[in-house]
Design a protein around this motif. Structure first.
Motif, PDB file in Angstrom:
ATOM      1  N   THR A 176       0.826  -1.206   0.000  1.00 29.80           N
ATOM      2  CA  THR A 176       0.000   0.000   0.000  1.00 29.80           C
ATOM      3  C   THR A 176       0.861   1.257   0.000  1.00 29.80           C
ATOM      4  N   ALA A 177       1.942   1.229   0.779  1.00 26.69           N
ATOM      5  CA  ALA A 177       2.790   2.410   0.901  1.00 26.69           C
ATOM      6  C   ALA A 177       3.664   2.632  -0.325  1.00 26.69           C
ATOM      7  N   PHE A 178       4.173   1.542  -0.913  1.00 23.08           N
ATOM      8  CA  PHE A 178       5.158   1.702  -1.975  1.00 23.08           C
ATOM      9  C   PHE A 178       4.773   1.071  -3.315  1.00 23.08           C
ATOM     10  N   GLY A 179       3.773   0.211  -3.317  1.00 21.44           N
ATOM     11  CA  GLY A 179       3.412  -0.485  -4.550  1.00 21.44           C
ATOM     12  C   GLY A 179       2.976   0.434  -5.660  1.00 21.44           C
ATOM     13  N   ASP A 180       2.057   1.357  -5.350  1.00 23.01           N
ATOM     14  CA  ASP A 180       1.566   2.277  -6.374  1.00 23.01           C
ATOM     15  C   ASP A 180       2.708   3.098  -6.970  1.00 23.01           C
ATOM     16  N   ILE A 181       3.620   3.556  -6.105  1.00 25.85           N
ATOM     17  CA  ILE A 181       4.732   4.386  -6.571  1.00 25.85           C
ATOM     18  C   ILE A 181       5.613   3.590  -7.535  1.00 25.85           C
ATOM     19  N   ILE A 182       5.945   2.352  -7.158  1.00 23.13           N
ATOM     20  CA  ILE A 182       6.826   1.527  -7.979  1.00 23.13           C
ATOM     21  C   ILE A 182       6.173   1.187  -9.321  1.00 23.13           C
ATOM     22  N   VAL A 183       4.912   0.756  -9.266  1.00 23.12           N
ATOM     23  CA  VAL A 183       4.205   0.388 -10.497  1.00 23.12           C
ATOM     24  C   VAL A 183       4.024   1.609 -11.401  1.00 23.12           C
ATOM     25  N   MET A 184       3.634   2.736 -10.813  1.00 19.76           N
ATOM     26  CA  MET A 184       3.414   3.953 -11.591  1.00 19.76           C
ATOM     27  C   MET A 184       4.698   4.450 -12.243  1.00 19.76           C
ATOM     28  N   MET A 185       5.782   4.480 -11.479  1.00 24.47           N
ATOM     29  CA  MET A 185       7.054   4.950 -12.030  1.00 24.47           C
ATOM     30  C   MET A 185       7.558   4.027 -13.135  1.00 24.47           C
ATOM     31  N   SER A 186       7.369   2.726 -12.949  1.00 31.73           N
ATOM     32  CA  SER A 186       7.780   1.765 -13.980  1.00 31.73           C
ATOM     33  C   SER A 186       6.973   1.980 -15.253  1.00 31.73           C
ATOM     34  N   PHE A 187       5.673   2.211 -15.104  1.00 32.03           N
ATOM     35  CA  PHE A 187       4.804   2.457 -16.254  1.00 32.03           C
ATOM     36  C   PHE A 187       5.209   3.739 -16.968  1.00 32.03           C
ATOM     37  N   MET A 188       5.471   4.800 -16.203  1.00 31.75           N
ATOM     38  CA  MET A 188       5.854   6.082 -16.796  1.00 31.75           C
ATOM     39  C   MET A 188       7.173   5.967 -17.547  1.00 31.75           C
ATOM     40  N   ALA A 189       8.106   5.207 -16.963  1.00 29.86           N
ATOM     41  CA  ALA A 189       9.392   5.006 -17.642  1.00 29.86           C
ATOM     42  C   ALA A 189       9.182   4.265 -18.959  1.00 29.86           C
ATOM     43  N   GLY A 190       8.334   3.237 -18.935  1.00 25.98           N
ATOM     44  CA  GLY A 190       8.040   2.496 -20.146  1.00 25.98           C
ATOM     45  C   GLY A 190       7.351   3.363 -21.188  1.00 25.98           C
ATOM     46  N   MET A 191       6.419   4.194 -20.734  1.00 25.65           N
ATOM     47  CA  MET A 191       5.710   5.089 -21.643  1.00 25.65           C
ATOM     48  C   MET A 191       6.676   6.074 -22.292  1.00 25.65           C
ATOM     49  N   PHE A 192       7.620   6.571 -21.511  1.00 24.82           N
ATOM     50  CA  PHE A 192       8.595   7.527 -22.047  1.00 24.82           C
ATOM     51  C   PHE A 192       9.438   6.880 -23.137  1.00 24.82           C
ATOM     52  N   VAL A 193       9.869   5.646 -22.898  1.00 25.24           N
ATOM     53  CA  VAL A 193      10.702   4.945 -23.877  1.00 25.24           C
ATOM     54  C   VAL A 193       9.916   4.663 -25.158  1.00 25.24           C
ATOM     55  N   ILE A 194       8.701   4.155 -25.008  1.00 24.81           N
ATOM     56  CA  ILE A 194       7.890   3.784 -26.169  1.00 24.81           C
ATOM     57  C   ILE A 194       7.453   5.001 -26.981  1.00 24.81           C
ATOM     58  N   LEU A 195       7.129   6.101 -26.284  1.00 26.22           N
ATOM     59  CA  LEU A 195       6.582   7.288 -26.964  1.00 26.22           C
ATOM     60  C   LEU A 195       7.604   8.408 -27.119  1.00 26.22           C
ATOM     61  N   ARG A 196       8.879   8.110 -26.933  1.00 24.62           N
ATOM     62  CA  ARG A 196       9.897   9.168 -26.929  1.00 24.62           C
ATOM     63  C   ARG A 196       9.932   9.968 -28.232  1.00 24.62           C
ATOM     64  N   LYS A 197       9.562   9.326 -29.373  1.00 25.71           N
ATOM     65  CA  LYS A 197       9.578  10.031 -30.650  1.00 25.71           C
ATOM     66  C   LYS A 197       8.350  10.924 -30.840  1.00 25.71           C
ATOM     67  N   HIS A 198       7.400  10.807 -29.919  1.00 25.10           N
ATOM     68  CA  HIS A 198       6.153  11.571 -30.072  1.00 25.10           C
ATOM     69  C   HIS A 198       6.053  12.760 -29.119  1.00 25.10           C
ATOM     70  N   PHE A 199       7.100  12.976 -28.332  1.00 19.71           N
ATOM     71  CA  PHE A 199       7.067  14.120 -27.430  1.00 19.71           C
ATOM     72  C   PHE A 199       7.244  15.402 -28.228  1.00 19.71           C
ATOM     73  N   ILE A 200       6.490  16.426 -27.863  1.00 19.04           N
ATOM     74  CA  ILE A 200       6.528  17.706 -28.564  1.00 19.04           C
ATOM     75  C   ILE A 200       7.697  18.533 -28.049  1.00 19.04           C
TER      76      ILE A 200
END
Length: 208
Positions: A176-200
């Motif tokens: 509860t204390a750390f799971g959301d943070i870890i999962v969210m940060m991992s997702f954001m990192a993945g999103m950044f890598v996958i969509l890096r060519k689409h950033f304005i």
């Protein structure tokens, strides 16, 4: 800064949760507020009380700082925390506070998934959030919206697993204390890598 404040109540919950004896029904924090302790879940009750108080104080600060308004999702989290935290403390039953995160994440998942149905232009709500920094096609926005809905579905599933299935909730507080943070940060990192060519990069670059 606002995102960090959102996680602060969870950190306070965890500190109290880890530093309270399960059998301490007379914990000072419970006594101050006249709350009856439980049999072997007082670490959760004390942590929940800290969570509710911290959430109320932080969202009270945000309410004033945001010119006496809260965003819809902030109201939702505040109400869910107070209601389910209040039930937990009133009944000395930690079932309700364990259920809270499951329902919050499910609500966000469903809200994202059905958002195009309630948008005048049939556009997913995720576009409103990320349009200033991402340039995607219409199909791209739909896929990103579904990915975020999937993220919240995953988090709801993980919360339910750690709260009610895995080792009878022995590590629920830690997740509860750390799971959301870890999962969210991992997702954001993945999103950044996958969509890096689409950033304005250029503010004047047209969006599709």
């Amino acid at each position: 800064m606002k995102s960090l404040l959102d996680f602060l109540p969870l950190i306070i919950f965890y500190v109290l949760y880890k530093n309270t004896d399960k059998a301490d029904a007379n914990h000072p924090l419970l006594a101050i507020f006249g709350i009856s302790g439980g049999v072997d879940n007082n670490h959760i009750l004390v942590g929940t009380l800290g969570l509710v108080l911290a959430t109320a104080l932080i969202y009270g600060y945000l309410f004033i700082n945001q010119k006496f308004r809260l965003e819809k999702q902030q109201w939702f989290v505040l109400v869910m925390t107070v209601v389910f935290g209040g039930l937990t403390l009133a009944l000395s039953d930690d079932y309700y506070i364990r259920l809270k995160a499951v329902l919050i994440n499910l609500a966000f998942a469903i809200g994202l998934a059905i958002s195009p149905l309630f948008n005048k232009n049939r556009q997913p709500i995720i576009k409103k959030l990320f349009a200033p920094i991402l340039d995607l096609t219409a199909q791209g926005w739909i896929k990103l919206n579904l990915a975020w809905a999937g993220l919240f579905t995953l988090m709801a599933t993980l919360h339910a697993f750690f709260a009610f299935v895995f080792m009878d909730g022995e590590y629920w507080g830690e997740f509860t204390a750390f799971g959301d943070i870890i999962v969210m940060m991992s997702f954001m990192a993945g999103m950044f890598v996958i969509l890096r060519k689409h950033f304005i990069l250029d503010e004047n670059q047209p969006k599709k």
